[in-house]
Motif scaffolding. Structure first.
Motif, PDB file in Angstrom:
ATOM      1  N   LEU A 178       7.242   0.635   6.618  1.00 53.07           N
ATOM      2  CA  LEU A 178       6.238   1.488   6.010  1.00 53.07           C
ATOM      3  C   LEU A 178       6.869   2.251   4.844  1.00 53.07           C
ATOM      4  O   LEU A 178       7.590   3.223   5.029  1.00 53.07           O
ATOM      5  CB  LEU A 178       5.705   2.482   7.054  1.00 53.07           C
ATOM      6  N   SER A 179       6.602   1.794   3.627  1.00 57.45           N
ATOM      7  CA  SER A 179       7.236   2.412   2.462  1.00 57.45           C
ATOM      8  C   SER A 179       6.238   2.798   1.376  1.00 57.45           C
ATOM      9  O   SER A 179       6.587   3.545   0.470  1.00 57.45           O
ATOM     10  CB  SER A 179       8.273   1.448   1.863  1.00 57.45           C
ATOM     11  N   ARG A 180       4.987   2.307   1.458  1.00 60.04           N
ATOM     12  CA  ARG A 180       3.985   2.619   0.442  1.00 60.04           C
ATOM     13  C   ARG A 180       2.658   2.945   1.105  1.00 60.04           C
ATOM     14  O   ARG A 180       2.396   2.545   2.243  1.00 60.04           O
ATOM     15  CB  ARG A 180       3.786   1.430  -0.508  1.00 60.04           C
ATOM     16  N   ILE A 181       1.796   3.653   0.400  1.00 61.42           N
ATOM     17  CA  ILE A 181       0.480   3.985   0.923  1.00 61.42           C
ATOM     18  C   ILE A 181      -0.342   2.715   1.141  1.00 61.42           C
ATOM     19  O   ILE A 181      -1.160   2.617   2.057  1.00 61.42           O
ATOM     20  CB  ILE A 181      -0.261   4.963  -0.024  1.00 61.42           C
ATOM     21  N   GLN A 182      -0.069   1.686   0.297  1.00 60.04           N
ATOM     22  CA  GLN A 182      -0.781   0.415   0.460  1.00 60.04           C
ATOM     23  C   GLN A 182      -0.428  -0.245   1.788  1.00 60.04           C
ATOM     24  O   GLN A 182      -1.270  -0.908   2.410  1.00 60.04           O
ATOM     25  CB  GLN A 182      -0.454  -0.540  -0.698  1.00 60.04           C
ATOM     26  N   ASP A 183       0.833  -0.069   2.231  1.00 57.54           N
ATOM     27  CA  ASP A 183       1.241  -0.636   3.511  1.00 57.54           C
ATOM     28  C   ASP A 183       0.462   0.012   4.659  1.00 57.54           C
ATOM     29  O   ASP A 183      -0.008  -0.667   5.578  1.00 57.54           O
ATOM     30  CB  ASP A 183       2.743  -0.423   3.737  1.00 57.54           C
ATOM     31  N   ALA A 184       0.320   1.342   4.588  1.00 55.09           N
ATOM     32  CA  ALA A 184      -0.441   2.061   5.609  1.00 55.09           C
ATOM     33  C   ALA A 184      -1.901   1.608   5.609  1.00 55.09           C
ATOM     34  O   ALA A 184      -2.515   1.421   6.669  1.00 55.09           O
ATOM     35  CB  ALA A 184      -0.349   3.565   5.381  1.00 55.09           C
ATOM     36  N   GLY A 185      -2.468   1.421   4.413  1.00 54.81           N
ATOM     37  CA  GLY A 185      -3.847   0.971   4.313  1.00 54.81           C
ATOM     38  C   GLY A 185      -4.041  -0.410   4.902  1.00 54.81           C
ATOM     39  O   GLY A 185      -5.026  -0.676   5.603  1.00 54.81           O
ATOM     40  N   MET A 186      -3.096  -1.314   4.625  1.00 51.82           N
ATOM     41  CA  MET A 186      -3.188  -2.672   5.163  1.00 51.82           C
ATOM     42  C   MET A 186      -3.095  -2.669   6.674  1.00 51.82           C
ATOM     43  O   MET A 186      -3.834  -3.379   7.365  1.00 51.82           O
ATOM     44  CB  MET A 186      -2.061  -3.536   4.569  1.00 51.82           C
ATOM     45  N   MET A 187      -2.195  -1.851   7.226  1.00 51.45           N
ATOM     46  CA  MET A 187      -2.035  -1.779   8.678  1.00 51.45           C
ATOM     47  C   MET A 187      -3.264  -1.158   9.344  1.00 51.45           C
ATOM     48  O   MET A 187      -3.671  -1.591  10.426  1.00 51.45           O
ATOM     49  CB  MET A 187      -0.784  -0.975   9.023  1.00 51.45           C
ATOM     50  N   ALA A 188      -3.852  -0.145   8.701  1.00 47.87           N
ATOM     51  CA  ALA A 188      -5.068   0.451   9.256  1.00 47.87           C
ATOM     52  C   ALA A 188      -6.196  -0.573   9.276  1.00 47.87           C
ATOM     53  O   ALA A 188      -6.948  -0.680  10.255  1.00 47.87           O
ATOM     54  CB  ALA A 188      -5.466   1.678   8.438  1.00 47.87           C
ATOM     55  N   VAL A 239      -4.388   3.898  14.386  1.00 42.69           N
ATOM     56  CA  VAL A 239      -5.516   4.703  13.890  1.00 42.69           C
ATOM     57  C   VAL A 239      -6.707   3.800  13.585  1.00 42.69           C
ATOM     58  O   VAL A 239      -7.848   4.056  14.001  1.00 42.69           O
ATOM     59  CB  VAL A 239      -5.105   5.514  12.640  1.00 42.69           C
ATOM     60  N   GLY A 240      -6.455   2.718  12.849  1.00 44.50           N
ATOM     61  CA  GLY A 240      -7.523   1.761  12.552  1.00 44.50           C
ATOM     62  C   GLY A 240      -8.075   1.121  13.812  1.00 44.50           C
ATOM     63  O   GLY A 240      -9.293   0.925  13.945  1.00 44.50           O
ATOM     64  N   ALA A 241      -7.182   0.808  14.768  1.00 46.52           N
ATOM     65  CA  ALA A 241      -7.610   0.183  16.017  1.00 46.52           C
ATOM     66  C   ALA A 241      -8.535   1.100  16.803  1.00 46.52           C
ATOM     67  O   ALA A 241      -9.553   0.664  17.358  1.00 46.52           O
ATOM     68  CB  ALA A 241      -6.385  -0.180  16.856  1.00 46.52           C
TER      69      ALA A 241
END
Length: 294
Positions: free
Chosen positions: A140-150, A217-219
């Motif tokens: 987890l290094s970018r906000i895009q990574d968090a968005g993709m995982m969510a 969180v997304g789950a």
């Protein structure tokens, strides 16, 4: 204690492509109660949490223990492993039959069975074999990574709440299976590094495991949304829903035969058939034992 064990089985099913945590919830007789508890959590949090927590703890333990172990076992002993899974599925037949008997049989209900089979079998064909090892996001290094995982959590878990839909397959569809299960396996690596006092290795492992935070969180959002829909369907059309679930179980059996038995079938017949029958019998017996109230 029994619900904790059932939760472990659901967790194991979450790891294996083609298996569905929700259909295993059906197999062990928990699906209706789970949907009800999640849907009504805000109304009666204490009562529903007491029911959900042992199942959730078992599922988490099942995922953590089986992320590597189950995949190793199924790779080393595929015939016995997949025959056992098939037996678990077939053992749910009496439970599903009881649910189908809630409504008077009509020929058009068979269309629901065909639809359930077709949807699940079709979705299973979308996952590519190479997707199980592809890690698209290492940490987890970018906000895009968090968005993709969510999004991965929302997409896979919301669909997985539908009986028979494999969350693992849904992660393959969006090429995030390897990413998510790599992050899960890194939790074990972080714990081992902590015990050895290797802080650098622990920090590296935790960077990968941090991907699970936006995923969960997304789950959670996806699960809460789909639970209300499924609760409504079960309240109004429970018997009809299980006609579709019957097709889902048949599709799961076919998928397991295709992915687990057929590619590894040896040249002989007698010994493999005996092994599969014994393993399937153990699976059927396990489901019949687990298909009991707490």
């Amino acid at each position: 204690m029994l619900n904790f064990i059932k939760g472990i089985l659901i967790g194991v099913a979450l790891v294996i492509p083609g298996l569905s945590g929700s259909i295993f919830a059906v197999v062990v007789g928990l699906y209706d109660q789970l949907i009800e508890a999640v849907s009504e959590l805000r109304r009666e949090p204490r009562r529903h949490l007491l029911f959900l927590l042992p199942i959730a703890a078992g599922a988490v333990l099942g995922v953590l223990l089986s992320t590597k172990l189950t995949l190793v076992v199924t790779a080393r002993w595929p015939l016995a492993s997949y025959a056992f899974f098939i037996g678990l599925m077939l053992g749910a037949a009496p439970f599903i039959r009881r649910k189908m008997a809630l409504v008077r049989w009509r020929p058009q209900y068979l269309l629901l069975t065909v639809l359930g089979f077709g949807v699940i079998y079709g979705l299973a064909q979308l996952g590519g074999a190479s997707s199980t090892e592809l890690v698209t996001i290492a940490r987890l290094s970018r906000i895009q990574d968090a968005g993709m995982m969510a999004f991965a959590g929302l997409f896979s878990v919301s669909l997985m709440a539908i009986p028979g839909v494999s969350g693992a397959i849904m992660l393959m569809v969006i090429n995030q299976y390897g990413t998510v299960y790599n992050a899960v396996s890194q939790l074990g690596d972080a714990a081992r590094a902590l015990l050895r006092g290797n802080w650098a290795a622990m920090g590296t492992a935790l960077q990968s495991s941090a991907l699970l935070i936006p995923f969960m969180v997304g789950a959670l959002i996806g699960l809460l949304a789909i639970a209300k829909l499924m609760r409504s369907l079960l309240h109004r059309f429970e018997g009809q829903v299980y006609y579709a679930v019957c097709g889902v179980v048949l599709a799961a059996v076919v998928i397991l035969i295709q992915t687990g038995l057929t590619p590894h079938w040896p040249s002989g017949w007698l010994a493999p058939i005996a092994l599969c029958l014994i393993s399937a019998g153990v699976g059927i017996a396990a489901t019949l034992v687990l298909d009991k109230p707490e």
